[in-house]
Design an enzyme around this catalytic site. Structure first.
Site, PDB file in Angstrom:
ATOM      1  N   ILE A  19      42.893 -25.714  10.075  1.00  0.00           N
ATOM      2  CA  ILE A  19      43.870 -24.907   9.534  1.00  0.00           C
ATOM      3  C   ILE A  19      43.347 -23.624   8.928  1.00  0.00           C
ATOM      4  O   ILE A  19      44.225 -22.690   8.746  1.00  0.00           O
ATOM      5  CB  ILE A  19      44.988 -25.457   8.854  1.00  0.00           C
ATOM      6  CG1 ILE A  19      44.339 -26.221   7.797  1.00  0.00           C
ATOM      7  CG2 ILE A  19      45.720 -26.518   9.853  1.00  0.00           C
ATOM      8  CD1 ILE A  19      45.690 -27.038   6.966  1.00  0.00           C
ATOM      9  N   GLY A  20      42.244 -23.426   8.517  1.00  0.00           N
ATOM     10  CA  GLY A  20      41.833 -22.285   7.856  1.00  0.00           C
ATOM     11  C   GLY A  20      40.277 -22.379   7.563  1.00  0.00           C
ATOM     12  O   GLY A  20      39.652 -23.374   7.515  1.00  0.00           O
ATOM     13  N   GLY A  22      37.314 -20.324   4.928  1.00  0.00           N
ATOM     14  CA  GLY A  22      36.720 -19.310   4.062  1.00  0.00           C
ATOM     15  C   GLY A  22      35.313 -19.277   3.987  1.00  0.00           C
ATOM     16  O   GLY A  22      34.660 -19.824   4.766  1.00  0.00           O
ATOM     17  N   GLY A  23      34.829 -18.565   3.028  1.00  0.00           N
ATOM     18  CA  GLY A  23      33.592 -18.173   2.780  1.00  0.00           C
ATOM     19  C   GLY A  23      32.953 -19.541   2.378  1.00  0.00           C
ATOM     20  O   GLY A  23      31.515 -19.679   2.595  1.00  0.00           O
ATOM     21  N   MET A  24      33.536 -20.346   1.640  1.00  0.00           N
ATOM     22  CA  MET A  24      32.714 -21.614   1.161  1.00  0.00           C
ATOM     23  C   MET A  24      33.416 -22.947   1.802  1.00  0.00           C
ATOM     24  O   MET A  24      32.759 -23.732   1.517  1.00  0.00           O
ATOM     25  CB  MET A  24      33.318 -21.807  -0.171  1.00  0.00           C
ATOM     26  CG  MET A  24      32.816 -20.570  -0.908  1.00  0.00           C
ATOM     27  SD  MET A  24      33.315 -20.446  -2.815  1.00  0.00           S
ATOM     28  CE  MET A  24      35.066 -20.523  -2.480  1.00  0.00           C
ATOM     29  N   VAL A  27      39.404 -25.776   5.974  1.00  0.00           N
ATOM     30  CA  VAL A  27      40.345 -26.471   5.664  1.00  0.00           C
ATOM     31  C   VAL A  27      40.889 -27.131   6.910  1.00  0.00           C
ATOM     32  O   VAL A  27      41.177 -26.344   8.174  1.00  0.00           O
ATOM     33  CB  VAL A  27      41.691 -25.775   4.860  1.00  0.00           C
ATOM     34  CG1 VAL A  27      42.834 -26.594   4.742  1.00  0.00           C
ATOM     35  CG2 VAL A  27      41.314 -25.029   3.839  1.00  0.00           C
ATOM     36  N   LYS A  42      39.825 -30.060   2.060  1.00  0.00           N
ATOM     37  CA  LYS A  42      38.864 -29.010   2.006  1.00  0.00           C
ATOM     38  C   LYS A  42      37.349 -29.500   2.260  1.00  0.00           C
ATOM     39  O   LYS A  42      37.101 -30.117   1.290  1.00  0.00           O
ATOM     40  CB  LYS A  42      39.165 -28.047   0.898  1.00  0.00           C
ATOM     41  CG  LYS A  42      38.365 -27.049   0.809  1.00  0.00           C
ATOM     42  CD  LYS A  42      38.756 -25.932  -0.501  1.00  0.00           C
ATOM     43  CE  LYS A  42      40.161 -25.492   0.220  1.00  0.00           C
ATOM     44  NZ  LYS A  42      40.786 -24.310  -0.657  1.00  0.00           N
ATOM     45  N   ASP A 136      40.900 -16.985  -9.207  1.00  0.00           N
ATOM     46  CA  ASP A 136      41.101 -16.516  -7.767  1.00  0.00           C
ATOM     47  C   ASP A 136      42.503 -16.558  -7.452  1.00  0.00           C
ATOM     48  O   ASP A 136      42.986 -17.135  -6.376  1.00  0.00           O
ATOM     49  CB  ASP A 136      40.202 -17.350  -6.930  1.00  0.00           C
ATOM     50  CG  ASP A 136      40.071 -16.398  -5.709  1.00  0.00           C
ATOM     51  OD1 ASP A 136      40.127 -15.276  -5.437  1.00  0.00           O
ATOM     52  OD2 ASP A 136      39.477 -17.046  -4.533  1.00  0.00           O
TER      53      ASP A 136
END
Ligand code: 3AM
Length: 513
Positions: A19-20, A22-24, A27, A42, A136
Protein backbone atom coordinates in the site's frame (compact mmCIF):
# COMPACT_ATOMS: atom_id res chain seq x y z
CA UNK A 1 13.37 -15.89 -0.80
CA UNK A 2 12.18 -12.38 -1.33
CA UNK A 3 9.43 -11.02 0.81
CA UNK A 4 6.48 -9.92 -1.26
CA UNK A 5 2.72 -10.16 -1.58
CA UNK A 6 1.65 -13.69 -0.61
CA UNK A 7 4.50 -14.18 1.88
CA UNK A 8 3.54 -15.46 5.32
CA UNK A 9 5.71 -13.28 7.48
CA UNK A 10 6.97 -14.74 10.76
CA UNK A 11 4.53 -17.60 10.21
CA UNK A 12 1.70 -15.26 11.05
CA UNK A 13 1.13 -12.23 8.81
CA UNK A 14 0.11 -12.85 5.20
CA UNK A 15 1.11 -9.93 3.01
CA UNK A 16 -1.90 -9.06 0.89
CA UNK A 17 -1.04 -5.90 -1.00
CA UNK A 18 1.61 -3.25 -1.09
CA UNK A 19 0.00 0.00 0.00
CA UNK A 20 2.94 2.31 0.07
CA UNK A 21 6.65 2.64 -0.33
CA UNK A 22 9.15 5.15 0.95
CA UNK A 23 12.89 5.60 0.91
CA UNK A 24 13.40 3.26 3.82
CA UNK A 25 10.50 0.91 3.91
CA UNK A 26 7.56 -0.64 2.16
CA UNK A 27 4.10 -0.75 3.71
CA UNK A 28 1.81 -3.73 3.15
CA UNK A 29 -1.73 -4.46 4.06
CA UNK A 30 -1.55 -7.87 5.70
CA UNK A 31 -3.77 -10.40 7.39
CA UNK A 32 -2.92 -11.51 10.91
CA UNK A 33 -3.74 -15.24 10.71
CA UNK A 34 -3.68 -15.63 14.49
CA UNK A 35 -6.06 -12.85 15.50
CA UNK A 36 -7.78 -12.93 12.11
CA UNK A 37 -7.75 -9.23 11.39
CA UNK A 38 -6.23 -6.86 8.90
CA UNK A 39 -3.03 -5.08 9.92
CA UNK A 40 -0.49 -2.82 8.26
CA UNK A 41 3.11 -3.95 8.12
CA UNK A 42 6.12 -1.79 7.52
CA UNK A 43 9.09 -3.73 6.18
CA UNK A 44 12.51 -2.14 6.26
CA UNK A 45 14.42 -2.25 3.04
CA UNK A 46 16.94 -5.02 3.09
CA UNK A 47 20.00 -2.85 2.42
CA UNK A 48 19.19 -0.67 5.39
CA UNK A 49 18.58 -3.70 7.54
CA UNK A 50 22.12 -4.96 7.01
CA UNK A 51 23.55 -2.68 9.69
CA UNK A 52 23.17 -4.62 12.93
CA UNK A 53 23.54 -1.62 15.19
CA UNK A 54 20.83 0.23 13.34
CA UNK A 55 18.69 -2.86 13.49
CA UNK A 56 18.92 -2.86 17.21
CA UNK A 57 18.06 0.79 17.45
CA UNK A 58 15.16 0.26 15.10
CA UNK A 59 13.83 -2.37 17.49
CA UNK A 60 14.35 -0.12 20.48
CA UNK A 61 12.50 2.67 18.77
CA UNK A 62 9.64 0.36 17.84
CA UNK A 63 9.39 -0.70 21.48
CA UNK A 64 9.30 2.90 22.66
CA UNK A 65 6.57 3.78 20.20
CA UNK A 66 4.66 0.63 21.04
CA UNK A 67 4.25 1.97 24.56
CA UNK A 68 2.36 4.93 23.19
CA UNK A 69 -1.28 4.16 23.38
CA UNK A 70 -3.23 7.11 22.17
CA UNK A 71 -6.42 7.62 20.15
CA UNK A 72 -4.52 9.80 17.67
CA UNK A 73 -1.44 7.64 17.25
CA UNK A 74 -1.42 4.64 14.92
CA UNK A 75 -0.97 1.77 17.35
CA UNK A 76 2.10 -0.44 17.07
CA UNK A 77 0.98 -4.03 17.57
CA UNK A 78 4.05 -6.14 17.05
CA UNK A 79 7.55 -6.06 15.68
CA UNK A 80 9.87 -8.73 14.47
CA UNK A 81 12.30 -9.92 11.89
CA UNK A 82 11.97 -12.31 9.01
CA UNK A 83 14.73 -13.23 6.59
CA UNK A 84 16.87 -10.61 8.37
CA UNK A 85 14.31 -8.00 7.46
CA UNK A 86 12.89 -6.11 10.40
CA UNK A 87 9.25 -5.24 10.33
CA UNK A 88 6.70 -3.41 12.46
CA UNK A 89 3.03 -4.34 12.63
CA UNK A 90 0.57 -1.48 12.99
CA UNK A 91 -3.16 -1.23 13.42
CA UNK A 92 -4.59 -0.92 9.92
CA UNK A 93 -6.19 2.45 9.32
CA UNK A 94 -8.71 2.39 6.55
CA UNK A 95 -8.93 5.77 4.94
CA UNK A 96 -6.46 8.15 3.41
CA UNK A 97 -3.50 10.23 4.42
CA UNK A 98 -4.01 13.88 5.30
CA UNK A 99 -1.82 14.73 2.31
CA UNK A 100 -4.17 12.86 0.00
CA UNK A 101 -7.12 14.58 1.63
CA UNK A 102 -5.67 18.04 1.01
CA UNK A 103 -4.63 17.14 -2.53
CA UNK A 104 -8.06 15.76 -3.27
CA UNK A 105 -10.17 18.45 -1.61
CA UNK A 106 -7.90 21.48 -1.70
CA UNK A 107 -7.97 23.66 1.38
CA UNK A 108 -10.06 22.23 4.16
CA UNK A 109 -12.94 23.90 5.97
CA UNK A 110 -11.35 26.00 8.71
CA UNK A 111 -12.95 24.18 11.64
CA UNK A 112 -11.92 20.81 10.18
CA UNK A 113 -8.32 21.95 9.70
CA UNK A 114 -8.18 23.23 13.28
CA UNK A 115 -9.73 20.00 14.56
CA UNK A 116 -7.08 17.88 12.82
CA UNK A 117 -4.35 20.16 14.15
CA UNK A 118 -5.68 19.68 17.69
CA UNK A 119 -5.68 15.90 17.28
CA UNK A 120 -2.18 15.83 15.85
CA UNK A 121 -0.94 18.16 18.60
CA UNK A 122 -2.45 15.91 21.27
CA UNK A 123 -0.74 12.90 19.71
CA UNK A 124 2.60 14.70 19.62
CA UNK A 125 2.09 15.83 23.20
CA UNK A 126 1.70 12.20 24.33
CA UNK A 127 4.94 11.32 22.56
CA UNK A 128 6.84 14.34 23.88
CA UNK A 129 5.87 13.36 27.43
CA UNK A 130 7.87 10.21 26.85
CA UNK A 131 10.73 12.05 25.25
CA UNK A 132 9.90 10.81 21.81
CA UNK A 133 10.30 13.45 19.16
CA UNK A 134 8.62 12.58 15.90
CA UNK A 135 11.02 14.55 13.66
CA UNK A 136 9.06 13.88 10.52
CA UNK A 137 5.63 15.42 11.10
CA UNK A 138 4.01 15.78 7.70
CA UNK A 139 0.52 15.11 6.33
CA UNK A 140 1.80 11.95 4.65
CA UNK A 141 2.30 10.61 8.18
CA UNK A 142 -1.21 11.46 9.33
CA UNK A 143 -3.85 8.91 8.47
CA UNK A 144 -7.51 9.89 8.49
CA UNK A 145 -9.77 6.94 9.19
CA UNK A 146 -13.27 6.46 7.88
CA UNK A 147 -14.75 8.30 10.87
CA UNK A 148 -12.55 11.28 10.08
CA UNK A 149 -10.23 10.78 13.04
CA UNK A 150 -6.58 11.76 12.53
CA UNK A 151 -3.88 9.31 13.57
CA UNK A 152 -0.17 10.05 13.47
CA UNK A 153 2.28 7.39 12.39
CA UNK A 154 6.00 6.92 11.66
CA UNK A 155 7.21 8.04 15.08
CA UNK A 156 10.89 8.24 15.58
CA UNK A 157 11.75 5.76 12.91
CA UNK A 158 13.23 8.45 10.73
CA UNK A 159 15.44 9.54 13.58
CA UNK A 160 17.03 6.15 14.07
CA UNK A 161 18.14 5.94 10.50
CA UNK A 162 18.97 9.55 10.03
CA UNK A 163 21.29 9.70 13.00
CA UNK A 164 23.45 7.07 11.46
CA UNK A 165 23.83 8.78 8.16
CA UNK A 166 22.33 5.94 6.26
CA UNK A 167 21.45 8.34 3.55
CA UNK A 168 25.05 9.22 2.89
CA UNK A 169 24.62 7.58 -0.51
CA UNK A 170 22.60 10.61 -1.48
CA UNK A 171 19.19 9.04 -1.21
CA UNK A 172 16.64 11.67 -0.31
CA UNK A 173 15.40 10.71 3.12
CA UNK A 174 12.12 12.44 2.74
CA UNK A 175 10.63 15.79 2.13
CA UNK A 176 11.89 19.01 3.66
CA UNK A 177 8.56 20.69 3.01
CA UNK A 178 7.80 20.69 6.74
CA UNK A 179 11.28 20.81 8.24
CA UNK A 180 11.94 23.17 11.15
CA UNK A 181 14.72 25.73 10.73
CA UNK A 182 16.79 24.16 13.51
CA UNK A 183 16.43 20.68 12.04
CA UNK A 184 17.35 22.01 8.59
CA UNK A 185 20.50 23.47 10.13
CA UNK A 186 21.38 20.09 11.63
CA UNK A 187 20.94 21.24 15.22
CA UNK A 188 19.60 19.05 17.99
CA UNK A 189 15.85 19.08 17.96
CA UNK A 190 13.16 18.61 20.55
CA UNK A 191 9.38 18.78 20.67
CA UNK A 192 9.40 22.38 19.48
CA UNK A 193 10.63 21.17 16.12
CA UNK A 194 7.55 18.94 15.80
CA UNK A 195 5.42 21.96 16.68
CA UNK A 196 6.93 23.91 13.79
CA UNK A 197 6.24 21.07 11.36
CA UNK A 198 2.68 20.79 12.63
CA UNK A 199 2.33 24.55 12.10
CA UNK A 200 3.31 24.01 8.46
CA UNK A 201 0.80 21.17 8.18
CA UNK A 202 -1.89 23.49 9.58
CA UNK A 203 -0.83 26.16 7.08
CA UNK A 204 -1.18 23.65 4.24
CA UNK A 205 -4.63 22.52 5.41
CA UNK A 206 -5.78 26.15 5.50
CA UNK A 207 -4.16 27.36 2.30
CA UNK A 208 -4.27 24.17 0.21
CA UNK A 209 -0.57 24.30 -0.53
CA UNK A 210 2.75 24.19 1.30
CA UNK A 211 4.40 27.55 2.00
CA UNK A 212 7.71 27.02 0.23
CA UNK A 213 8.58 25.53 -3.13
CA UNK A 214 12.09 25.18 -4.49
CA UNK A 215 14.23 23.49 -7.12
CA UNK A 216 15.19 20.77 -4.66
CA UNK A 217 14.81 19.72 -1.04
CA UNK A 218 17.80 21.75 0.08
CA UNK A 219 16.40 24.92 -1.44
CA UNK A 220 13.12 24.33 0.35
CA UNK A 221 14.92 23.65 3.64
CA UNK A 222 16.84 26.91 3.28
CA UNK A 223 13.59 28.78 2.81
CA UNK A 224 12.36 27.36 6.12
CA UNK A 225 15.50 28.80 7.68
CA UNK A 226 15.42 32.20 6.01
CA UNK A 227 12.08 33.16 4.56
CA UNK A 228 8.91 34.40 6.18
CA UNK A 229 5.86 32.26 5.62
CA UNK A 230 3.32 33.78 3.23
CA UNK A 231 0.47 35.30 5.20
CA UNK A 232 -2.39 32.82 5.68
CA UNK A 233 -4.92 35.60 6.06
CA UNK A 234 -3.87 37.16 2.80
CA UNK A 235 -4.25 33.83 1.05
CA UNK A 236 -7.53 33.04 2.76
CA UNK A 237 -9.19 36.18 4.08
CA UNK A 238 -11.93 34.35 5.96
CA UNK A 239 -9.33 33.08 8.44
CA UNK A 240 -9.72 34.86 11.74
CA UNK A 241 -6.86 36.82 13.24
CA UNK A 242 -6.68 34.50 16.23
CA UNK A 243 -6.09 31.48 14.01
CA UNK A 244 -3.55 33.34 11.91
CA UNK A 245 -1.73 34.24 15.13
CA UNK A 246 -1.59 30.56 16.10
CA UNK A 247 -0.05 29.69 12.73
CA UNK A 248 2.47 32.49 13.24
CA UNK A 249 3.44 31.32 16.69
CA UNK A 250 3.65 27.65 15.78
CA UNK A 251 5.87 28.41 12.79
CA UNK A 252 8.01 31.11 14.41
CA UNK A 253 11.65 30.56 13.51
CA UNK A 254 12.81 31.89 16.87
CA UNK A 255 12.43 29.23 19.54
CA UNK A 256 11.60 31.79 22.22
CA UNK A 257 8.66 33.00 20.15
CA UNK A 258 7.41 29.56 19.08
CA UNK A 259 5.09 27.57 21.34
CA UNK A 260 7.22 25.62 23.77
CA UNK A 261 4.71 22.87 24.42
CA UNK A 262 1.88 21.19 22.58
CA UNK A 263 -0.33 21.98 25.60
CA UNK A 264 -0.09 25.69 24.87
CA UNK A 265 -0.73 25.08 21.20
CA UNK A 266 -3.73 22.85 21.91
CA UNK A 267 -5.20 25.41 24.32
CA UNK A 268 -4.98 28.16 21.70
CA UNK A 269 -6.32 25.89 18.96
CA UNK A 270 -9.26 24.96 21.17
CA UNK A 271 -10.02 28.63 21.70
CA UNK A 272 -9.77 29.18 17.96
CA UNK A 273 -12.12 26.27 17.31
CA UNK A 274 -14.78 27.75 19.55
CA UNK A 275 -14.33 31.14 17.91
CA UNK A 276 -14.37 29.80 14.36
CA UNK A 277 -17.36 27.59 15.14
CA UNK A 278 -19.09 30.66 16.55
CA UNK A 279 -18.19 32.77 13.53
CA UNK A 280 -19.59 30.16 11.24
CA UNK A 281 -22.49 29.37 13.56
CA UNK A 282 -21.84 25.67 13.24
CA UNK A 283 -19.51 22.81 13.84
CA UNK A 284 -19.50 19.98 11.40
CA UNK A 285 -17.98 16.56 10.99
CA UNK A 286 -14.54 16.23 12.42
CA UNK A 287 -14.79 19.53 14.26
CA UNK A 288 -17.84 18.26 16.14
CA UNK A 289 -15.93 15.28 17.44
CA UNK A 290 -13.09 17.44 18.68
CA UNK A 291 -15.57 19.93 19.99
CA UNK A 292 -17.13 17.27 22.16
CA UNK A 293 -13.74 16.47 23.58
CA UNK A 294 -13.09 20.03 24.67
CA UNK A 295 -12.96 20.69 28.40
CA UNK A 296 -16.41 21.42 29.80
CA UNK A 297 -15.52 25.01 30.73
CA UNK A 298 -14.49 25.78 27.21
CA UNK A 299 -17.55 24.15 25.74
CA UNK A 300 -19.85 26.20 27.88
CA UNK A 301 -17.93 29.31 26.89
CA UNK A 302 -18.57 28.40 23.28
CA UNK A 303 -22.22 27.70 23.98
CA UNK A 304 -22.49 31.01 25.74
CA UNK A 305 -21.10 32.72 22.69
CA UNK A 306 -23.37 30.84 20.38
CA UNK A 307 -26.38 31.33 22.65
CA UNK A 308 -26.00 35.09 22.83
CA UNK A 309 -25.96 35.34 19.09
CA UNK A 310 -29.50 36.71 18.87
CA UNK A 311 -28.62 39.56 21.19
CA UNK A 312 -25.34 40.81 19.81
CA UNK A 313 -25.28 39.33 16.32
CA UNK A 314 -22.94 36.73 14.96
CA UNK A 315 -20.52 39.11 13.33
CA UNK A 316 -20.00 41.30 16.35
CA UNK A 317 -19.68 38.27 18.54
CA UNK A 318 -16.99 36.87 16.31
CA UNK A 319 -15.08 40.13 16.34
CA UNK A 320 -15.27 40.39 20.10
CA UNK A 321 -14.25 36.77 20.55
CA UNK A 322 -11.38 37.19 18.11
CA UNK A 323 -10.15 40.27 19.93
CA UNK A 324 -10.27 38.49 23.26
CA UNK A 325 -8.11 35.71 21.92
CA UNK A 326 -5.78 38.04 20.09
CA UNK A 327 -5.28 39.95 23.31
CA UNK A 328 -4.52 36.68 24.99
CA UNK A 329 -2.14 35.54 22.30
CA UNK A 330 -0.43 38.88 22.08
CA UNK A 331 0.77 38.87 25.67
CA UNK A 332 4.54 38.82 25.61
CA UNK A 333 4.49 40.43 22.18
CA UNK A 334 5.03 37.15 20.45
CA UNK A 335 2.83 37.70 17.47
CA UNK A 336 3.15 40.01 14.54
CA UNK A 337 -0.59 39.90 13.89
CA UNK A 338 -2.42 43.20 13.83
CA UNK A 339 -6.06 43.71 13.14
CA UNK A 340 -5.53 45.55 9.88
CA UNK A 341 -4.98 42.56 7.62
CA UNK A 342 -6.59 43.02 4.25
CA UNK A 343 -9.22 40.65 3.03
CA UNK A 344 -8.48 39.10 -0.34
CA UNK A 345 -10.58 37.07 -2.71
CA UNK A 346 -11.25 33.68 -1.17
CA UNK A 347 -10.27 30.56 -3.06
CA UNK A 348 -13.04 28.11 -3.89
CA UNK A 349 -12.96 24.47 -2.88
CA UNK A 350 -10.88 22.32 -5.19
CA UNK A 351 -8.72 25.23 -6.21
CA UNK A 352 -5.39 26.51 -5.09
CA UNK A 353 -4.10 30.02 -5.11
CA UNK A 354 -0.99 30.27 -7.23
CA UNK A 355 1.84 31.68 -5.21
CA UNK A 356 3.35 34.75 -6.74
CA UNK A 357 6.55 36.59 -5.96
CA UNK A 358 6.14 40.11 -4.61
CA UNK A 359 7.45 41.52 -7.88
CA UNK A 360 5.41 39.22 -10.14
CA UNK A 361 3.15 41.97 -11.47
CA UNK A 362 4.25 44.31 -14.30
CA UNK A 363 2.59 47.05 -16.25
CA UNK A 364 1.81 46.59 -19.93
CA UNK A 365 1.58 49.62 -22.20
CA UNK A 366 2.51 48.91 -25.80
CA UNK A 367 3.47 51.76 -28.14
CA UNK A 368 2.72 54.46 -28.98
CA UNK A 369 3.42 56.62 -25.97
CA UNK A 370 5.73 56.28 -22.98
CA UNK A 371 5.09 52.53 -22.67
CA UNK A 372 4.64 52.93 -18.96
CA UNK A 373 1.46 52.35 -17.00
CA UNK A 374 2.47 53.22 -13.44
CA UNK A 375 5.12 50.46 -13.20
CA UNK A 376 6.04 51.68 -9.71
CA UNK A 377 2.58 50.74 -8.47
CA UNK A 378 2.18 47.22 -9.85
CA UNK A 379 3.36 45.50 -6.64
CA UNK A 380 0.29 46.92 -4.96
CA UNK A 381 -2.00 44.34 -6.55
CA UNK A 382 -0.02 41.67 -4.70
CA UNK A 383 0.37 43.25 -1.29
CA UNK A 384 -2.34 42.53 1.23
CA UNK A 385 -3.49 46.10 1.56
CA UNK A 386 -6.93 46.81 0.08
CA UNK A 387 -6.16 50.53 0.24
CA UNK A 388 -3.17 50.30 -2.04
CA UNK A 389 -3.83 49.89 -5.72
CA UNK A 390 -2.30 49.99 -9.16
CA UNK A 391 -4.06 52.54 -11.36
CA UNK A 392 -3.96 53.04 -15.08
CA UNK A 393 -3.22 56.52 -16.29
CA UNK A 394 -6.25 58.73 -16.85
CA UNK A 395 -7.91 58.55 -20.28
CA UNK A 396 -10.49 60.96 -21.59
CA UNK A 397 -13.22 60.51 -24.15
CA UNK A 398 -13.78 56.89 -23.15
CA UNK A 399 -10.93 55.56 -25.31
CA UNK A 400 -7.26 54.75 -24.97
CA UNK A 401 -6.53 57.02 -27.92
CA UNK A 402 -4.26 55.42 -30.50
CA UNK A 403 -4.12 52.05 -28.78
CA UNK A 404 -6.53 49.31 -27.98
CA UNK A 405 -5.85 49.33 -24.30
CA UNK A 406 -3.35 48.92 -21.50
CA UNK A 407 -2.86 46.32 -18.84
CA UNK A 408 -1.01 44.56 -16.10
CA UNK A 409 0.43 41.06 -16.24
CA UNK A 410 1.44 38.44 -13.73
CA UNK A 411 4.54 36.30 -14.14
CA UNK A 412 4.06 32.99 -12.36
CA UNK A 413 7.69 32.02 -12.88
CA UNK A 414 9.86 30.15 -15.31
CA UNK A 415 10.26 26.46 -16.05
CA UNK A 416 8.31 24.09 -13.85
CA UNK A 417 6.39 26.95 -12.34
CA UNK A 418 4.24 27.53 -15.45
CA UNK A 419 0.59 26.86 -14.67
CA UNK A 420 -2.77 26.22 -16.28
CA UNK A 421 -4.66 28.87 -14.31
CA UNK A 422 -8.40 28.40 -13.92
CA UNK A 423 -9.36 31.81 -12.55
CA UNK A 424 -8.17 35.33 -12.20
CA UNK A 425 -9.56 37.05 -9.11
CA UNK A 426 -9.30 40.77 -8.80
CA UNK A 427 -10.59 43.61 -6.68
CA UNK A 428 -11.43 46.99 -8.14
CA UNK A 429 -12.89 50.24 -6.84
CA UNK A 430 -13.70 51.53 -10.35
CA UNK A 431 -16.54 49.39 -11.71
CA UNK A 432 -17.66 49.41 -15.33
CA UNK A 433 -14.44 48.62 -17.18
CA UNK A 434 -13.88 45.57 -19.37
CA UNK A 435 -10.88 43.41 -20.25
CA UNK A 436 -9.66 40.24 -21.83
CA UNK A 437 -7.15 37.95 -20.22
CA UNK A 438 -4.31 36.70 -22.39
CA UNK A 439 -1.70 34.12 -21.58
CA UNK A 440 1.79 33.54 -22.97
CA UNK A 441 4.19 30.67 -22.61
CA UNK A 442 7.59 30.68 -20.95
CA UNK A 443 9.93 32.32 -23.45
CA UNK A 444 12.42 35.12 -23.54
CA UNK A 445 9.88 37.41 -21.91
CA UNK A 446 6.27 38.37 -22.46
CA UNK A 447 5.39 39.27 -26.06
CA UNK A 448 6.06 42.97 -26.64
CA UNK A 449 2.70 43.73 -28.20
CA UNK A 450 -0.75 42.56 -27.41
CA UNK A 451 -1.18 41.46 -31.05
CA UNK A 452 1.76 39.09 -30.90
CA UNK A 453 0.54 35.54 -31.66
CA UNK A 454 2.41 34.50 -28.51
CA UNK A 455 -0.53 35.82 -26.51
CA UNK A 456 -3.51 33.53 -26.40
CA UNK A 457 -6.89 34.73 -25.20
CA UNK A 458 -8.00 32.70 -22.18
CA UNK A 459 -10.77 34.74 -20.57
CA UNK A 460 -12.95 37.86 -20.64
CA UNK A 461 -14.32 40.26 -18.09
CA UNK A 462 -17.19 42.07 -19.80
CA UNK A 463 -17.92 44.58 -17.10
CA UNK A 464 -16.11 44.73 -13.80
CA UNK A 465 -18.24 45.18 -10.72
CA UNK A 466 -17.13 47.06 -7.63
CA UNK A 467 -15.20 44.88 -5.22
CA UNK A 468 -14.27 41.31 -6.09
CA UNK A 469 -14.51 39.99 -9.64
CA UNK A 470 -13.74 36.49 -10.79
CA UNK A 471 -12.66 35.88 -14.38
CA UNK A 472 -12.88 32.20 -15.32
CA UNK A 473 -9.93 31.16 -17.50
CA UNK A 474 -9.81 28.35 -20.00
CA UNK A 475 -6.33 27.33 -21.01
CA UNK A 476 -7.35 23.90 -22.25
CA UNK A 477 -4.96 22.49 -19.68
CA UNK A 478 -1.99 24.33 -21.26
CA UNK A 479 0.49 25.83 -18.85
CA UNK A 480 1.52 29.43 -19.24
CA UNK A 481 3.97 31.71 -17.56
CA UNK A 482 2.40 35.14 -18.15
CA UNK A 483 -1.18 36.16 -17.57
CA UNK A 484 -2.10 39.59 -18.91
CA UNK A 485 -5.17 41.55 -17.91
CA UNK A 486 -5.67 43.61 -21.05
CA UNK A 487 -8.06 46.45 -20.30
CA UNK A 488 -9.97 47.51 -23.41
CA UNK A 489 -13.01 49.28 -22.01
CA UNK A 490 -12.73 52.20 -19.63
CA UNK A 491 -15.11 52.77 -16.76
CA UNK A 492 -17.46 55.75 -16.98
CA UNK A 493 -15.52 58.89 -16.09
CA UNK A 494 -16.77 60.85 -13.13
CA UNK A 495 -14.58 63.87 -13.79
CA UNK A 496 -13.07 64.13 -17.26
CA UNK A 497 -10.47 61.37 -17.29
CA UNK A 498 -11.27 57.76 -16.52
CA UNK A 499 -8.91 55.25 -15.00
CA UNK A 500 -9.03 51.71 -13.76
CA UNK A 501 -7.93 51.03 -10.21
CA UNK A 502 -7.08 47.48 -9.07
CA UNK A 503 -6.11 46.70 -5.49
CA UNK A 504 -5.70 42.92 -5.69
CA UNK A 505 -4.99 40.22 -8.26
CA UNK A 506 -4.77 36.56 -7.65
CA UNK A 507 -4.51 33.49 -9.90
CA UNK A 508 -5.94 30.11 -9.09
CA UNK A 509 -5.44 26.69 -10.52
CA UNK A 510 -7.22 23.40 -10.01
CA UNK A 511 -6.00 21.64 -6.89
CA UNK A 512 -3.52 18.97 -7.89
CA UNK A 513 -3.87 15.41 -6.80
O1 3AM B 1 0.87 5.67 -0.38
P1 3AM B 1 -0.41 6.15 0.22
O2 3AM B 1 -0.33 7.58 0.61
O3 3AM B 1 -1.63 5.77 -0.53
O4 3AM B 1 -1.78 5.50 3.87
C1 3AM B 1 -0.40 5.19 3.94
C2 3AM B 1 0.31 5.52 2.66
O5 3AM B 1 -0.57 5.36 1.60
C3 3AM B 1 -0.23 3.71 4.07
O6 3AM B 1 0.99 3.40 3.46
C4 3AM B 1 1.35 4.45 2.58
C5 3AM B 1 2.75 4.92 2.94
O7 3AM B 1 2.79 5.45 4.21
N1 3AM B 1 -0.18 3.34 5.46
C6 3AM B 1 0.84 3.57 6.32
N2 3AM B 1 0.53 3.09 7.53
C7 3AM B 1 -0.72 2.58 7.44
C8 3AM B 1 -1.61 1.97 8.37
N3 3AM B 1 -1.26 1.79 9.66
C9 3AM B 1 -1.17 2.74 6.11
N4 3AM B 1 -2.37 2.34 5.72
C10 3AM B 1 -3.16 1.76 6.64
N5 3AM B 1 -2.80 1.57 7.94
Amino acid sequence: MTIDVGTLLADRYRLEAQIGSGGMSTVYRAFDTVLERTVAIKLMHRNLAEHSEQLERFGREARAVARLNHPHIVQVIDAGEDEDTPFIVFEHVKGETLKERVQRAGRLPVTEAVAYAIEIARALGAAHERNIVHRDVKPQNVLINEEGVAKVTDFGIARTLEEHGLTADGRVLGTTDYVSPEQAMGHDVDGQSDIYSLGIVLYEMLVGDIPFHGENQIAVAMKHVREELPDVQRLRPSIGTALAAVVDRATAKALDVRYTSTDELVADLEDVLTIEAGRRGETTGEATAVFRSLPQAQRSRANLRLGRRTVVGVALLAVVAALVVVGFLATGDNTRRGTGQAPRTPVAQGEQAIKLAQDAASDYDPPPGDQKEHPEETFRVLDADPNSSWDTEGYSGGTFGAKQGVGIYLDVGAGDRTVAATKLDLTTSTPGWGATVLAAADGSGPPATRDDPGWVEVGTLDTATEGDDVVPLSTGGKRYRYYLLWITKLPPATTGRAKVSISAMNLQRAATR
